[in-house]
Motif scaffolding. Sequence first.
Motif, PDB file in Angstrom:
ATOM      1  N   ARG A  77      -2.331  -2.753  -9.366  1.00 11.09           N
ATOM      2  CA  ARG A  77      -3.510  -1.941  -9.633  1.00 11.09           C
ATOM      3  C   ARG A  77      -3.647  -1.741 -11.140  1.00 11.09           C
ATOM      4  NH1 ARG A  77      -2.778   3.251  -6.787  1.00 11.09           N
ATOM      5  NH2 ARG A  77      -2.977   1.927  -4.992  1.00 11.09           N
ATOM      6  N   VAL A  84     -13.113   5.755  -5.061  1.00 11.99           N
ATOM      7  CA  VAL A  84     -13.970   4.571  -5.124  1.00 11.99           C
ATOM      8  C   VAL A  84     -15.406   5.071  -4.999  1.00 11.99           C
ATOM      9  CG1 VAL A  84     -14.647   2.434  -3.974  1.00 11.99           C
ATOM     10  CG2 VAL A  84     -12.226   3.052  -4.133  1.00 11.99           C
ATOM     11  N   SER A  87     -18.206   0.243  -3.388  1.00  9.14           N
ATOM     12  CA  SER A  87     -17.311  -0.824  -2.929  1.00  9.14           C
ATOM     13  C   SER A  87     -17.957  -2.189  -3.051  1.00  9.14           C
ATOM     14  CB  SER A  87     -16.926  -0.600  -1.468  1.00  9.14           C
ATOM     15  OG  SER A  87     -16.206   0.582  -1.337  1.00  9.14           O
ATOM     16  N   SER A 188     -10.876  -4.722  -2.992  1.00  2.00           N
ATOM     17  CA  SER A 188     -10.607  -3.413  -2.400  1.00  2.00           C
ATOM     18  C   SER A 188      -9.128  -3.169  -2.105  1.00  2.00           C
ATOM     19  CB  SER A 188     -11.413  -3.230  -1.115  1.00  2.00           C
ATOM     20  OG  SER A 188     -12.787  -3.338  -1.399  1.00  2.00           O
ATOM     21  N   ASN A 189      -8.419  -4.208  -1.634  1.00  3.08           N
ATOM     22  CA  ASN A 189      -7.007  -4.027  -1.279  1.00  3.08           C
ATOM     23  C   ASN A 189      -6.138  -3.629  -2.460  1.00  3.08           C
ATOM     24  OD1 ASN A 189      -7.451  -4.548   1.395  1.00  3.08           O
ATOM     25  ND2 ASN A 189      -6.977  -6.714   1.223  1.00  3.08           N
ATOM     26  N   PHE A 191      -6.893  -1.446  -4.639  1.00  2.00           N
ATOM     27  CA  PHE A 191      -7.064  -0.019  -4.890  1.00  2.00           C
ATOM     28  C   PHE A 191      -6.673   0.866  -3.723  1.00  2.00           C
ATOM     29  CE2 PHE A 191      -9.677  -2.169  -7.963  1.00  2.00           C
ATOM     30  CZ  PHE A 191      -9.404  -1.468  -9.117  1.00  2.00           C
ATOM     31  N   ILE A 192      -6.240   0.271  -2.610  1.00  5.23           N
ATOM     32  CA  ILE A 192      -5.811   1.067  -1.457  1.00  5.23           C
ATOM     33  C   ILE A 192      -4.426   1.633  -1.731  1.00  5.23           C
ATOM     34  CG2 ILE A 192      -5.128   0.956   0.969  1.00  5.23           C
ATOM     35  CD1 ILE A 192      -7.259  -1.187   1.337  1.00  5.23           C
ATOM     36  N   GLU A 193      -4.253   2.904  -1.454  1.00  7.66           N
ATOM     37  CA  GLU A 193      -2.974   3.585  -1.672  1.00  7.66           C
ATOM     38  C   GLU A 193      -1.960   3.120  -0.656  1.00  7.66           C
ATOM     39  OE1 GLU A 193      -2.023   5.987  -3.935  1.00  7.66           O
ATOM     40  OE2 GLU A 193      -3.933   6.023  -4.950  1.00  7.66           O
TER      41      GLU A 193
END
Length: 193
Positions: A77, A84, A87, A188-189, A191-193
């Motif tokens: 990241r 977000v 998207s 997107s993946n 930025f996913i926690e």
Amino acid sequence: MPGSFKLRLLIAIVMLTGLGLLAQSTGGRGFIEPALTYTYATDYSQRIADSLNAWAPLPGRAQGTAIPAASAELIKRPCEIIAVEKSYGWQWNAAQSRRELFPGIFVRLAEDSFVYPILPGTVDEVDDTDGVRQVKITHDGGMKSIYAGLKQVNVAAGQQLSGNECLGSSGPYLYFELQNREQPVDPSNIFIE
């Protein structure tokens, strides 16, 4: 194998259509059962992979060796985000009355956050059009990343990055885009926690 079911289904449909027509004309159940038994007992995906490897082997790679998509490095990241805001994907543009592809991701973050490259690479361009600072980087395998909305830029065009250098500091928002050789890729993946 994930792809083998779809391939088997397609082969079964084609065979059933042909055998159905044949069975109607000859009235033979004996044609359909052996054909279905053969279709489901054969692993076509392995046969296809073996045929492709024999036809066009990759130099320096053993048969069945996985090919990395772009790099052996792990994508990281670029910064810590708060949320977000917009998207990646198809979005409705009310002003134009049509759907348009939003090719990146727009995130909110703490102002003056440090922004880092997602992978090692080379800085292609540092742009400061209308006060919006943007950095474009090319990574191994032709992958590109774009970072826009920077308040300050700490890198220069042509600079080699190991992945740990700070590209600069952000304003309250960051636009990030990821591209392969042909088109944008959904980031997107990352930025996913």
